[in-house]
Structures are given as C-alpha cells and as structure tokens.
Write a protein that holds these residues in place. Structure first.
Motif, PDB file in Angstrom:
ATOM      1  N   MET A 141      -3.212  20.267  17.889  1.00  0.00           N
ATOM      2  CA  MET A 141      -4.415  19.477  18.129  1.00  0.00           C
ATOM      3  C   MET A 141      -5.628  20.335  18.478  1.00  0.00           C
ATOM      4  SD  MET A 141      -4.869  16.239  17.891  1.00  0.00           S
ATOM      5  CE  MET A 141      -6.496  16.399  17.192  1.00  0.00           C
ATOM      6  N   TYR A 142      -5.428  21.321  19.317  1.00  0.00           N
ATOM      7  CA  TYR A 142      -6.553  22.147  19.764  1.00  0.00           C
ATOM      8  C   TYR A 142      -7.159  22.913  18.582  1.00  0.00           C
ATOM      9  CZ  TYR A 142      -9.238  24.798  23.220  1.00  0.00           C
ATOM     10  OH  TYR A 142     -10.253  25.329  23.967  1.00  0.00           O
ATOM     11  N   GLU A 143      -6.283  23.537  17.776  1.00  0.00           N
ATOM     12  CA  GLU A 143      -6.755  24.291  16.620  1.00  0.00           C
ATOM     13  C   GLU A 143      -7.441  23.372  15.606  1.00  0.00           C
ATOM     14  OE1 GLU A 143      -4.972  27.184  13.054  1.00  0.00           O
ATOM     15  OE2 GLU A 143      -3.632  26.286  14.541  1.00  0.00           O
ATOM     16  N   SER A 144      -6.880  22.190  15.411  1.00  0.00           N
ATOM     17  CA  SER A 144      -7.457  21.247  14.456  1.00  0.00           C
ATOM     18  C   SER A 144      -8.821  20.759  14.927  1.00  0.00           C
ATOM     19  CB  SER A 144      -6.515  20.055  14.272  1.00  0.00           C
ATOM     20  OG  SER A 144      -5.262  20.472  13.773  1.00  0.00           O
ATOM     21  N   ALA A 145      -8.945  20.499  16.212  1.00  0.00           N
ATOM     22  CA  ALA A 145     -10.227  20.061  16.756  1.00  0.00           C
ATOM     23  C   ALA A 145     -11.284  21.156  16.629  1.00  0.00           C
ATOM     24  CB  ALA A 145     -10.060  19.655  18.222  1.00  0.00           C
ATOM     25  N   GLU A 146     -10.844  22.405  16.758  1.00  0.00           N
ATOM     26  CA  GLU A 146     -11.775  23.525  16.598  1.00  0.00           C
ATOM     27  C   GLU A 146     -12.260  23.622  15.149  1.00  0.00           C
ATOM     28  OE1 GLU A 146     -12.126  27.967  18.456  1.00  0.00           O
ATOM     29  OE2 GLU A 146     -10.145  27.305  17.787  1.00  0.00           O
ATOM     30  N   LYS A 147     -11.358  23.439  14.191  1.00  0.00           N
ATOM     31  CA  LYS A 147     -11.737  23.451  12.779  1.00  0.00           C
ATOM     32  C   LYS A 147     -12.667  22.292  12.449  1.00  0.00           C
ATOM     33  CE  LYS A 147      -7.592  25.737  10.940  1.00  0.00           C
ATOM     34  NZ  LYS A 147      -6.372  25.551  10.111  1.00  0.00           N
ATOM     35  N   ALA A 148     -12.428  21.152  13.071  1.00  0.00           N
ATOM     36  CA  ALA A 148     -13.230  19.956  12.780  1.00  0.00           C
ATOM     37  C   ALA A 148     -14.707  20.159  13.110  1.00  0.00           C
ATOM     38  CB  ALA A 148     -12.676  18.763  13.560  1.00  0.00           C
ATOM     39  N   ARG A 149     -14.967  21.066  14.031  1.00  0.00           N
ATOM     40  CA  ARG A 149     -16.374  21.325  14.395  1.00  0.00           C
ATOM     41  C   ARG A 149     -17.159  21.967  13.262  1.00  0.00           C
ATOM     42  NH1 ARG A 149     -17.225  24.612  19.694  1.00  0.00           N
ATOM     43  NH2 ARG A 149     -15.889  26.087  18.568  1.00  0.00           N
ATOM     44  N   THR A 150     -16.456  22.537  12.278  1.00  0.00           N
ATOM     45  CA  THR A 150     -17.151  23.258  11.206  1.00  0.00           C
ATOM     46  C   THR A 150     -17.629  22.334  10.085  1.00  0.00           C
ATOM     47  OG1 THR A 150     -15.136  23.690   9.912  1.00  0.00           O
ATOM     48  CG2 THR A 150     -15.687  25.258  11.662  1.00  0.00           C
ATOM     49  N   PHE A 151     -17.261  21.073  10.132  1.00  0.00           N
ATOM     50  CA  PHE A 151     -17.689  20.129   9.098  1.00  0.00           C
ATOM     51  C   PHE A 151     -19.023  19.520   9.504  1.00  0.00           C
ATOM     52  CE2 PHE A 151     -13.138  20.476   8.519  1.00  0.00           C
ATOM     53  CZ  PHE A 151     -12.985  20.456   7.137  1.00  0.00           C
ATOM     54  N   PRO A 152     -20.084  19.774   8.739  1.00  0.00           N
ATOM     55  CA  PRO A 152     -21.423  19.363   9.183  1.00  0.00           C
ATOM     56  C   PRO A 152     -21.725  17.878   9.074  1.00  0.00           C
ATOM     57  CG  PRO A 152     -21.545  20.390   7.017  1.00  0.00           C
ATOM     58  CD  PRO A 152     -20.135  20.558   7.487  1.00  0.00           C
ATOM     59  N   HIS A 153     -20.919  17.140   8.300  1.00  0.00           N
ATOM     60  CA  HIS A 153     -21.257  15.732   8.072  1.00  0.00           C
ATOM     61  C   HIS A 153     -20.286  14.769   8.756  1.00  0.00           C
ATOM     62  CE1 HIS A 153     -24.551  16.629   5.332  1.00  0.00           C
ATOM     63  NE2 HIS A 153     -23.803  17.621   4.904  1.00  0.00           N
ATOM     64  N   VAL A 154     -19.530  15.290   9.705  1.00  0.00           N
ATOM     65  CA  VAL A 154     -18.729  14.438  10.576  1.00  0.00           C
ATOM     66  C   VAL A 154     -19.015  14.813  12.021  1.00  0.00           C
ATOM     67  CG1 VAL A 154     -16.872  14.113   8.897  1.00  0.00           C
ATOM     68  CG2 VAL A 154     -16.714  15.968  10.554  1.00  0.00           C
TER      69      VAL A 154
END
Length: 231
Positions: A141-154
């Motif tokens: 979860m932690y790693e996935s949440a960190e990756k999610a920050r890189t998507f500019p339109h979500v």
C-alpha cells in the motif's frame, strides 16, 4: 420504515458510535449504496439529506444519471471498475472509491487528461488478501500510494476497504484498525496530511468502522431495504 426514517436511524447510530469513540459525528459522511434501487429511491435519499450516493455498476449508474437520480448529492463509484468502462465514469462522478491497481489508476489518469480534469479517487486496500476482491495488498500500500502521486490527473483523497465477511460479531475490527493505521501513516508521510476520506464499514459493521476511525461509511440495505436479486 421509509428511506428518510432509515437514514435518520442510521445517523443516530453513527452519532452514538462516534461519541463512544470520542469523535465528532459531523466528521463522518454517510454514503447511500444505491445498487439495484431506482431513481425514485435515490431522489428520496437525497431529499432526506444523504451525504452522497454510491453506485456499483456502470450501466445502472449511467441509466440513473439520465433520469437525474442524483441531483442534489455527490455521486461516488464504489464498485469494481473495469478498465474498458473507465471513460463512462471519469468526469461523471465526484469520487471513484475503488481504485485497486496501477493499471486502473493509469487508465483513469489518461481519461481525465482527455477531459482536462483531475479526478478524485480513493485507493482500495484488499485488507483480507482475498483473491475474489480487487485492491492493493496492505504490504504494497505504501509503495502504491507513493506511485499514485506521480499521476497528474488524479488526486488521491484517502483509502477504501471491504474486509472479509464477518464470521463473528465485531470480527472486522482488527481489519478496520489496520487500514486506519495505513491511512494515518500514508497521509502523514506521503500526502502532507491531506487525506480526508477513510471509507470503510457497511450496513452490518459501520459502527465498528467508525470506532476504528472511518470518516465515510457505505450503507445500502439498512437504508433502502434488502435487495431483490434476480435468479
């Protein structure tokens, strides 16, 4: 009882659960899970002051949108979302609660970019490790949440979970507590405490979810009555 009376009863139970946990009931939102209920039922829930309505099925949601079923309340998508149906949901709902894979997240980001918007989402945690359910494993979860920050339109607004079916009363409390801790840690360390939604708890266990820290509960049958599934 009417939908309005059911909502009032649920709010009273929510308030008692919050107060028992030393929380302010006003910080917890009630989402009416309106799957298999018609536009009239949705309108009744809106008239009774529901905080949001949540749909599980894209086709049903689309049909009810055409009937103005949700006017006056935010609309959330709370069910399993297939990537080939993302374009029918992005931009139509205020919040997609059930984002449980990087592939789905990427598809949402692409569609939001096409529309020139930023789509609010929640990351779904498969807290019970069930193969039948979508969601990120808690250990990822932690790693996935960190990756999610890189998507500019979500924009990630928090976490959501559907724990296993309870085998005994209060059997999901430990699951709720684990997700609540993930929520706190990820919000604090990755998102500058910007998370606002911890969505967990349904008709049978929302009081335990509130005790564990939920800021949003998804209640269906206790509001709308038991669903009549076709054989």
């Amino acid at each position: 009882m009417s939908i309005a009376e059911n909502i009032q009863s649920i709010r009273e139970r929510m308030a008692r659960a919050a107060e028992a946990a030393g929380r302010d009931p006003r910080e917890i939102l009630l989402v009416g899970a309106s799957k298999m209920n018609d536009a009239a039922a949705c309108r009744a829930a809106v008239a009774a002051g529901i905080d949001a309505l949540g749909e599980n099925r894209v086709q049903e949601m689309t049909a009810k949108l055409a009937e103005d079923a949700y006017t006056g309340a935010p609309l959330h998508f709370i069910g399993h979302l297939q990537r080939n149906k993302v374009r029918q949901v992005v931009g139509k709902v205020d919040l997609i609660q059930s984002v449980g894979s990087m592939e789905l997240l990427s598809e949402i980001d692409k569609q939001a970019e096409k529309l020139g918007i930023v789509q609010d989402i929640l990351l779904e945690v498969n807290i019970g490790g069930e193969e039948s359910k979508s969601g990120f494993p808690p250990e990822e979860m932690y790693e996935s949440a960190e990756k999610a920050r890189t998507f500019p339109h979500v924009r990630v607004r928090g976490l959501m979970t559907i724990p296993p079916i309870e085998e005994e009363p209060h059997g999901n409390l430990h699951y709720f507590a684990k997700v609540a801790q993930l929520y706190v840690d990820i919000s604090r360390n990755l998102y500058d405490n910007s998370f606002v939604y911890l969505s967990m708890g349904m008709s049978d266990d929302f009081e335990d979810a509130i005790a564990a820290g939920a800021t949003m509960v998804r209640v269906g049958s206790a509001i709308f009555g038991h669903r009549q599934y076709q054989q």
